[in-house]
Design an enzyme around this catalytic site. Structure first.
Site, mmCIF file in Angstrom:
data_model
loop_
_atom_site.group_PDB
_atom_site.id
_atom_site.type_symbol
_atom_site.label_atom_id
_atom_site.label_comp_id
_atom_site.label_asym_id
_atom_site.label_seq_id
_atom_site.Cartn_x
_atom_site.Cartn_y
_atom_site.Cartn_z
ATOM 1 N NE ARG A 94 3.006 -33.803 29.006
ATOM 2 C CZ ARG A 94 3.551 -34.713 29.551
ATOM 3 N NH1 ARG A 94 4.460 -35.632 29.248
ATOM 4 N NH2 ARG A 94 2.942 -35.066 30.889
ATOM 5 C CE LYS A 129 -0.691 -16.437 49.255
ATOM 6 N NZ LYS A 129 -0.026 -16.461 50.615
ATOM 7 C CE LYS A 161 -4.649 -10.326 51.526
ATOM 8 N NZ LYS A 161 -4.832 -11.649 52.396
ATOM 9 C CD GLU A 191 -4.565 -10.281 56.293
ATOM 10 O OE1 GLU A 191 -4.505 -11.421 55.679
ATOM 11 O OE2 GLU A 191 -3.671 -9.541 55.919
ATOM 12 C CG ASP A 212 -1.906 -13.058 58.079
ATOM 13 O OD1 ASP A 212 -1.820 -14.512 57.547
ATOM 14 O OD2 ASP A 212 -1.240 -12.447 57.557
#
Length: 289
Positions: A94, A129, A161, A191, A212
């Site tokens: 597994r 992410k 950001k 950004e 962005d």
């Protein structure tokens, strides 16, 4: 991949799955030996040979064969062949399938995006992410698929950001503070979400500017105002279905969260064949509980 870190991760995966012992496999004679073959059930890119090698060593299994990372495979192709104690194979199954299906899914998605973009001037990269605890493995799979890695961690680069801009009082001040605080070997990226922010960023001269959530038409206009020594990254809302719309635009990087945060597992199964004691073929599929 870092072998020591990989071994520790795999050890934790085995502990999570086996617990105090595999009650089902304990029913099998401890001396019984088998051969296990993992077979592809769809078309894709295989990824995970270092993982297979490490797991085989940890579980005292003989790795008879394994596809090379980055190899294109089709349904029915043998990916991995293992030989050893039947109990050890089933205890490992597994974990092995989970990781290989995940890494091969990421490599397959990455290759599809690179092929769909079809522009060698633009690097396709991942993002942060990622699945907690799996970042090293997932970013390795992106590279196997023909993509590139964005920063691995927060200490790799300065990436200013939207919330940093708010906290630091604007684009210009944020870039200036970063330049004062970090060394010359640390890149500074900012950004921007509007044309006004872009013009402010260009004046402050960062190493990289991220545009962005811009449409391809907006990007074609905006990049005309960016000096060629500033690298251009685009991100936000770009998927396998839309990435080809960005072909030929003067950008350096397209970063996609889709490569890791929602990728579908590659479909494969493990087929077990008994050794000298039992020549009967026993099948266990990738959806075994």
């Amino acid at each position: 991949m870092n072998t020591i870190y990989l071994r520790e991760q795999l050890r934790q995966f085995l502990i999570e799955d086996i617990g105090y012992g595999d009650l089902s496999s304990a029913l099998i004679d401890g001396q019984d030996e088998s051969v296990a073959t993992i077979v592809a059930k769809e078309q894709g890119i295989f990824c995970g040979k270092p993982i297979v090698e490490e797991l085989a060593t940890m579980q005292r299994l003989e790795l008879v064969s394994c596809q090379e990372d980055g190899r294109a495979v089709t349904p029915g192709d043998e990916l991995i062949v293992l030989r050893g104690k039947t109990r050890a194979i089933l205890e490992t199954e597994r974990v092995l399938l989970n990781v290989i299906q995940h890494t091969s899914g990421i490599a397959t998605m990455t290759r599809q995006c690179v092929d769909a973009l079809y522009d060698d001037a633009i690097h396709v990269t991942d993002t942060r992410k990622t699945t907690p605890g799996l970042r090293m493995i997932e970013k390795y799979a992106v590279r196997v698929g023909g993509g590139y890695n964005h920063r691995l961690r927060l200490d790799d680069a300065v990436m200013i950001k939207d919330n940093h801009i708010v906290a630091l009082g604007g684009v210009t001040n944020a870039i200036q503070v970063a330049r004062e605080r970090v060394g010359h070997t640390t890149p500074i990226e900012v950004e921007v979400e509007s044309f006004e922010q872009l013009m402010e960023a260009v004046q402050a001269d960062p190493d990289i500017v991220m545009l962005d959530n811009r449409t391809p038409d907006e990007l074609r206009e905006w990049v005309r105002h960016i000096p060629t020594h500033i690298k251009i990254e685009v991100s936000g809302g770009i998927t396998l279905d839309t990435i080809d719309d960005y072909r030929g635009i003067r950008i350096d990087v397209i970063s996609l969260g889709q490569l890791t945060h929602s990728v579908r597992a590659f479909d494969c199964s493990l087929n077990l064949q008994g050794g000298m004691k039992d020549a009967t073929t026993r099948n266990t599929s990738a959806d075994v509980r």
